[in-house]
Design a protein around this motif. Structure first.
Motif, mmCIF file in Angstrom:
data_model
loop_
_atom_site.group_PDB
_atom_site.id
_atom_site.type_symbol
_atom_site.label_atom_id
_atom_site.label_comp_id
_atom_site.label_asym_id
_atom_site.label_seq_id
_atom_site.Cartn_x
_atom_site.Cartn_y
_atom_site.Cartn_z
ATOM 1 N N PHE A 22 0.832 -1.203 0.000
ATOM 2 C CA PHE A 22 0.000 0.000 0.000
ATOM 3 C C PHE A 22 0.868 1.255 0.000
ATOM 4 C CE2 PHE A 22 -2.218 3.338 2.386
ATOM 5 C CZ PHE A 22 -3.295 3.531 1.550
ATOM 6 N N TYR A 23 1.923 1.263 0.808
ATOM 7 C CA TYR A 23 2.842 2.398 0.862
ATOM 8 C C TYR A 23 3.498 2.634 -0.497
ATOM 9 C CZ TYR A 23 7.221 4.845 1.706
ATOM 10 O OH TYR A 23 8.279 5.693 1.623
ATOM 11 N N ARG A 24 3.969 1.584 -1.124
ATOM 12 C CA ARG A 24 4.648 1.704 -2.413
ATOM 13 C C ARG A 24 3.689 2.219 -3.488
ATOM 14 N NH1 ARG A 24 6.127 -3.647 -3.712
ATOM 15 N NH2 ARG A 24 4.220 -3.671 -4.922
ATOM 16 N N ASP A 25 2.469 1.672 -3.530
ATOM 17 C CA ASP A 25 1.481 2.111 -4.519
ATOM 18 C C ASP A 25 1.049 3.560 -4.272
ATOM 19 O OD1 ASP A 25 1.633 -0.375 -5.647
ATOM 20 O OD2 ASP A 25 -0.223 -1.116 -4.744
ATOM 21 N N SER A 26 0.893 3.950 -3.011
ATOM 22 C CA SER A 26 0.500 5.315 -2.690
ATOM 23 C C SER A 26 1.585 6.301 -3.082
ATOM 24 C CB SER A 26 0.216 5.444 -1.190
ATOM 25 O OG SER A 26 -0.843 4.608 -0.833
ATOM 26 N N LYS A 27 2.836 5.929 -2.846
ATOM 27 C CA LYS A 27 3.950 6.803 -3.218
ATOM 28 C C LYS A 27 3.991 6.991 -4.734
ATOM 29 C CE LYS A 27 8.269 5.462 -2.667
ATOM 30 N NZ LYS A 27 9.556 5.078 -2.085
ATOM 31 N N MET A 28 3.731 5.923 -5.478
ATOM 32 C CA MET A 28 3.712 6.003 -6.939
ATOM 33 C C MET A 28 2.566 6.910 -7.408
ATOM 34 S SD MET A 28 3.471 2.922 -9.782
ATOM 35 C CE MET A 28 3.941 1.770 -8.525
ATOM 36 N N LEU A 29 1.403 6.808 -6.772
ATOM 37 C CA LEU A 29 0.251 7.638 -7.141
ATOM 38 C C LEU A 29 0.535 9.115 -6.889
ATOM 39 C CD1 LEU A 29 -2.785 7.843 -7.949
ATOM 40 C CD2 LEU A 29 -3.271 7.705 -5.521
ATOM 41 N N VAL A 30 1.125 9.427 -5.753
ATOM 42 C CA VAL A 30 1.406 10.828 -5.425
ATOM 43 C C VAL A 30 2.424 11.412 -6.402
ATOM 44 C CG1 VAL A 30 2.464 12.321 -3.683
ATOM 45 C CG2 VAL A 30 0.760 10.638 -3.016
ATOM 46 N N ARG A 32 2.697 10.662 -9.520
ATOM 47 C CA ARG A 32 2.046 10.867 -10.814
ATOM 48 C C ARG A 32 1.027 11.992 -10.805
ATOM 49 N NH1 ARG A 32 0.844 5.065 -13.671
ATOM 50 N NH2 ARG A 32 2.994 4.354 -13.706
ATOM 51 N N CYS A 33 0.497 12.330 -9.640
ATOM 52 C CA CYS A 33 -0.539 13.366 -9.548
ATOM 53 C C CYS A 33 0.055 14.736 -9.837
ATOM 54 C CB CYS A 33 -1.155 13.377 -8.156
ATOM 55 S SG CYS A 33 -2.154 11.929 -7.815
ATOM 56 N N ALA A 34 -0.778 15.577 -10.421
ATOM 57 C CA ALA A 34 -0.363 16.945 -10.723
ATOM 58 C C ALA A 34 -1.256 17.911 -9.963
ATOM 59 C CB ALA A 34 -0.468 17.210 -12.211
ATOM 60 N N LYS A 35 -0.660 19.002 -9.501
ATOM 61 C CA LYS A 35 -1.418 20.020 -8.804
ATOM 62 C C LYS A 35 -2.276 20.765 -9.827
ATOM 63 C CE LYS A 35 -0.637 23.764 -5.564
ATOM 64 N NZ LYS A 35 0.381 24.580 -4.897
ATOM 65 N N PRO A 36 -3.579 20.993 -9.522
ATOM 66 C CA PRO A 36 -4.425 21.684 -10.506
ATOM 67 C C PRO A 36 -4.003 23.140 -10.663
ATOM 68 C CG PRO A 36 -5.621 21.372 -8.464
ATOM 69 C CD PRO A 36 -4.323 20.631 -8.321
ATOM 70 N N ASP A 37 -4.155 23.649 -11.870
ATOM 71 C CA ASP A 37 -3.855 25.063 -12.086
ATOM 72 C C ASP A 37 -5.038 25.906 -11.604
ATOM 73 O OD1 ASP A 37 -5.622 24.338 -14.053
ATOM 74 O OD2 ASP A 37 -4.553 25.303 -15.694
ATOM 75 N N LYS A 38 -4.899 27.210 -11.682
ATOM 76 C CA LYS A 38 -5.916 28.112 -11.130
ATOM 77 C C LYS A 38 -7.263 27.935 -11.822
ATOM 78 C CE LYS A 38 -6.556 32.899 -9.848
ATOM 79 N NZ LYS A 38 -5.984 34.244 -9.832
ATOM 80 N N ASN A 39 -7.266 27.768 -13.128
ATOM 81 C CA ASN A 39 -8.506 27.615 -13.887
ATOM 82 C C ASN A 39 -9.226 26.318 -13.505
ATOM 83 O OD1 ASN A 39 -10.494 28.134 -15.761
ATOM 84 N ND2 ASN A 39 -9.336 27.228 -17.459
ATOM 85 N N GLU A 40 -8.479 25.225 -13.430
ATOM 86 C CA GLU A 40 -9.086 23.940 -13.066
ATOM 87 C C GLU A 40 -9.615 23.969 -11.637
ATOM 88 O OE1 GLU A 40 -7.911 19.194 -13.144
ATOM 89 O OE2 GLU A 40 -6.337 20.708 -13.278
ATOM 90 N N PHE A 41 -8.866 24.596 -10.726
ATOM 91 C CA PHE A 41 -9.318 24.688 -9.342
ATOM 92 C C PHE A 41 -10.601 25.498 -9.228
ATOM 93 C CE2 PHE A 41 -9.461 26.827 -5.242
ATOM 94 C CZ PHE A 41 -9.433 25.736 -4.391
ATOM 95 N N SER A 42 -10.687 26.607 -9.973
ATOM 96 C CA SER A 42 -11.897 27.430 -9.893
ATOM 97 C C SER A 42 -13.109 26.688 -10.457
ATOM 98 C CB SER A 42 -11.691 28.767 -10.595
ATOM 99 O OG SER A 42 -11.421 28.574 -11.957
ATOM 100 N N LYS A 43 -12.909 25.889 -11.506
ATOM 101 C CA LYS A 43 -14.017 25.097 -12.051
ATOM 102 C C LYS A 43 -14.496 24.065 -11.035
ATOM 103 C CE LYS A 43 -13.029 25.359 -16.987
ATOM 104 N NZ LYS A 43 -12.658 24.586 -18.173
ATOM 105 N N ILE A 44 -13.554 23.404 -10.375
ATOM 106 C CA ILE A 44 -13.923 22.397 -9.361
ATOM 107 C C ILE A 44 -14.637 23.055 -8.191
ATOM 108 C CG2 ILE A 44 -12.963 20.764 -7.685
ATOM 109 C CD1 ILE A 44 -10.769 20.158 -9.759
ATOM 110 N N ALA A 45 -14.143 24.218 -7.744
ATOM 111 C CA ALA A 45 -14.768 24.922 -6.628
ATOM 112 C C ALA A 45 -16.179 25.384 -7.004
ATOM 113 C CB ALA A 45 -13.907 26.115 -6.222
ATOM 114 N N LEU A 46 -16.358 25.873 -8.221
ATOM 115 C CA LEU A 46 -17.683 26.307 -8.673
ATOM 116 C C LEU A 46 -18.650 25.123 -8.741
ATOM 117 C CD1 LEU A 46 -19.427 28.632 -9.792
ATOM 118 C CD2 LEU A 46 -18.683 27.923 -12.068
ATOM 119 N N ALA A 47 -18.202 24.020 -9.288
ATOM 120 C CA ALA A 47 -19.070 22.837 -9.384
ATOM 121 C C ALA A 47 -19.441 22.324 -7.997
ATOM 122 C CB ALA A 47 -18.365 21.745 -10.179
ATOM 123 N N THR A 48 -18.500 22.351 -7.060
ATOM 124 C CA THR A 48 -18.793 21.915 -5.693
ATOM 125 C C THR A 48 -19.794 22.846 -5.029
ATOM 126 O OG1 THR A 48 -16.575 20.985 -5.526
ATOM 127 C CG2 THR A 48 -17.746 21.355 -3.469
ATOM 128 N N GLY A 49 -19.619 24.151 -5.208
ATOM 129 C CA GLY A 49 -20.549 25.115 -4.636
ATOM 130 C C GLY A 49 -21.949 24.973 -5.192
#
Length: 77
Positions: A22-30, A32-49
């Protein structure tokens, strides 16, 4: 060195090995993940709201409809 007994094998098979996997797979996932840019974050926040507002209105109207129904049921008893 003492020979392994069955309890050590059991612990290794059902606790240590799955935890390490589990530790090894989680480290691999992290990695590969990318931090969302400002535009993507605002879209996600709007959809959640919007989702929160829609669910709130649905709950409000369901409660609003059941108040008179509950009063009719209680008054007939």
């Amino acid at each position: 060195m003492a020979p392994k007994d069955d309890s050590e094998d059991f612990f290794s098979q059902f606790v240590t090995t799955p935890a390490y996997t589990f530790y090894r797979d989680s480290k691999m996932l992290v990695r590969r993940c990318a931090k969302p840019d400002k535009n993507e974050f605002s879209k996600i926040a709007l959809a959640t709201g919007v989702g929160f507002l829609v669910m709130g209105f649905i709950g409000f109207f369901v409660k609003l409809m059941f108040i008179p129904i509950n009063n009719i049921i209680v008054s007939n008893l």
